[in-house]
Design an enzyme around this catalytic site. Structure first.
Site, PDB file in Angstrom:
ATOM      1  CE  LYS A  40      -0.425   0.176   5.046  1.00 16.69           C
ATOM      2  NZ  LYS A  40      -1.338   0.303   6.191  1.00 16.69           N
ATOM      3  NE  ARG A 139      -5.828   1.021  12.059  1.00 19.96           N
ATOM      4  CZ  ARG A 139      -4.694   0.668  11.456  1.00 19.96           C
ATOM      5  NH1 ARG A 139      -3.744   1.577  11.266  1.00 19.96           N
ATOM      6  NH2 ARG A 139      -4.506  -0.581  11.066  1.00 19.96           N
ATOM      7  CG  HIS A 168      -2.691  -3.628  12.597  1.00 16.76           C
ATOM      8  ND1 HIS A 168      -2.003  -4.057  11.477  1.00 16.76           N
ATOM      9  CD2 HIS A 168      -1.995  -2.572  13.072  1.00 16.76           C
ATOM     10  CE1 HIS A 168      -0.953  -3.284  11.289  1.00 16.76           C
ATOM     11  NE2 HIS A 168      -0.923  -2.372  12.248  1.00 16.76           N
ATOM     12  NE  ARG A 223      -2.079  -7.357   8.141  1.00 11.19           N
ATOM     13  CZ  ARG A 223      -2.579  -7.754   9.307  1.00 11.19           C
ATOM     14  NH1 ARG A 223      -3.157  -8.952   9.414  1.00 11.19           N
ATOM     15  NH2 ARG A 223      -2.509  -6.985  10.370  1.00 11.19           N
ATOM     16  CE1 TYR A 267      10.606  32.864   0.219  1.00 10.47           C
ATOM     17  CE2 TYR A 267      11.038  30.497   0.299  1.00 10.47           C
ATOM     18  CZ  TYR A 267      10.637  31.631  -0.397  1.00 10.47           C
ATOM     19  OH  TYR A 267      10.276  31.517  -1.717  1.00 10.47           O
ATOM     20  CB  CYS A 314      12.726  26.826  -0.536  1.00 13.46           C
ATOM     21  SG  CYS A 314      13.855  28.006   0.248  1.00 13.46           S
ATOM     22  CG  ASP A 316      10.630  24.192  -6.188  1.00 14.51           C
ATOM     23  OD1 ASP A 316       9.906  23.209  -6.409  1.00 14.51           O
ATOM     24  OD2 ASP A 316      10.232  25.374  -6.306  1.00 14.51           O
TER      25      ASP A 316
END
Length: 373
Positions: A40, A139, A168, A223, A267, A314, A316
């Site tokens: 997943k 859950r 689980h 799993r 920044y 930043c 990028d």
């Protein structure tokens, strides 16, 4: 490997040999139990299709687990023939597609179980599914007390077949006491079905941590997610270092600037040089999954040296202080996760810099970062 053109100059290398090797090791640990690779979230950021293909073709994996229907369809469309179980979110309206594409849903509520039973009866088709029980995760899942009613639904509907029962673990590898409590509750569910004459099918409970620490939790199938990708589910597991990390995250230096003392960087100017400094700008940012919180906390490897990330991350770009690494220049390889010249940054270490877990680090590496195999 053939030469690769890196258009954005940040990329991930995924070692499929390492994943196959990890699978083999986990299979030995599991003994007679099957291993169900969890692929997943794009195989935890490693690439679900290439990973599943490598395991099916080279390791003879015959079952995979995904989160949702779209992830399952992606594997089937890519030619994966193995059984695929959907861990979450299946509904009765999907029954035709689930059956047609040979997907096995894991059902976590009496409502969905009843509705799937009604749909199977209406279509007059035999439909197999797994049930998931909540034994302490709080859950998803049927409660332990609902096992009797679930059994009644199966007994009264000839078109429903129980092909698996799961749970689980919440604290496997952390608390043996709580893990034992969950196992006790799970066994009571299994006993309820067996006493009613219902075959439980494939019993699966263990995740990576439980597989490595609790022999009694292995049942018919384990799993395995994070361990498959070479990451220890807990720091003290795999002390011999058998698991091999499969992903390396790399970038490159775009520019190196010589700055005087007292110059603010990035920044907000939160980082200010305290001496004449050389600052390298690196082609990766938070849009690629390099978290903004790593500014001032993270490190990178350039030319075999660990160097600090300075200033705010930043979208990028990031900046690294390379003052103490003579010779760093434009185009130099930058290791974000991986090892060079005996120096290593792991996904676990990166996670520790921002008080998270390696799962989140790997899954956060974005789609702008191409994977090369």
């Amino acid at each position: 490997m053939s030469e690769v053109v890196h258009f954005r100059r940040t990329w991930a290398r995924v070692d499929l040999d390492a994943i196959v090797s990890n699978y083999g090791y986990l299979k030995k640990v599991a003994g007679k139990a099957r291993i169900c690779p969890v692929v997943k979230a794009d195989a935890y950021g490693h690439g679900a299709v290439p990973v599943a293909k490598a395991l099916e073709e080279r390791a003879r994996a015959d079952i995979f687990a995904v989160s949702s229907l779209d992830e399952a369809c992606l594997l089937r469309d890519a030619g994966i023939r193995a059984e695929i179980i959907l861990l979450f979110g299946s509904e009765a309206g999907q029954l035709s597609l689930l059956s047609e594409r040979r997907f096995t849903p894991v059902v976590s509520s009496l409502r969905v179980l009843r509705e799937m039973g009604e749909e199977a009866r209406r279509r007059e088709v035999l439909f197999g599914l797994h049930l998931n029980f909540d034994t302490g995760m709080a859950r998803l899942g049927l409660t332990v007390g609902e096992a009797g009613e679930a059994g009644r639904i199966f007994r009264e509907n000839p078109f429903l077949k129980l092909t698996g029962v799961s749970m689980h673990f919440a604290r496997a590898g952390e608390s043996r006491e709580f893990t034992a409590l969950q196992l006790e509750r799970f066994r009571s569910v299994l006993s309820t079905f067996r006493d009613a004459g219902i075959d439980c099918g494939m019993i699966h409970a263990a995740n990576s941590a439980a597989l490595l620490t609790e022999e009694s939790a292995r049942f018919d199938c384990a799993r395995t997610g994070i361990a498959l990708y070479g990451i220890r589910p807990e720091p003290d597991l795999d002390p011999e270092g058998i698991l091999k990390p499969a992903l390396e995250w790399v970038s490159a230096v775009l520019q190196v600037r010589n700055l005087e003392e007292g110059v603010p960087v990035s920044y907000g100017g939160r980082f200010v040089t305290k001496r004449p400094s050389r600052i390298a700008t690196v082609s990766v940012g938070y849009a690629d999954g390099y978290r903004r919180s790593l500014g001032g906390a993270g490190e990178v490897i350039i030319r075999g040296r660990r160097l600090p990330v300075v200033g705010r991350v930043c979208m990028d770009l990031i900046m690294a202080d390379v003052t103490d690494a003579p010779g760093v220049s434009e185009g130099d390889e930058v290791i974000l996760i991986g090892k060079r010249e005996g120096v290593e940054i792991t996904a676990g270490e990166m996670a520790s810099w921002e008080d998270t877990i390696p799962y989140e680090i790997l899954c956060s590496i974005g789609c702008r970062v191409p994977r090369h195999y």
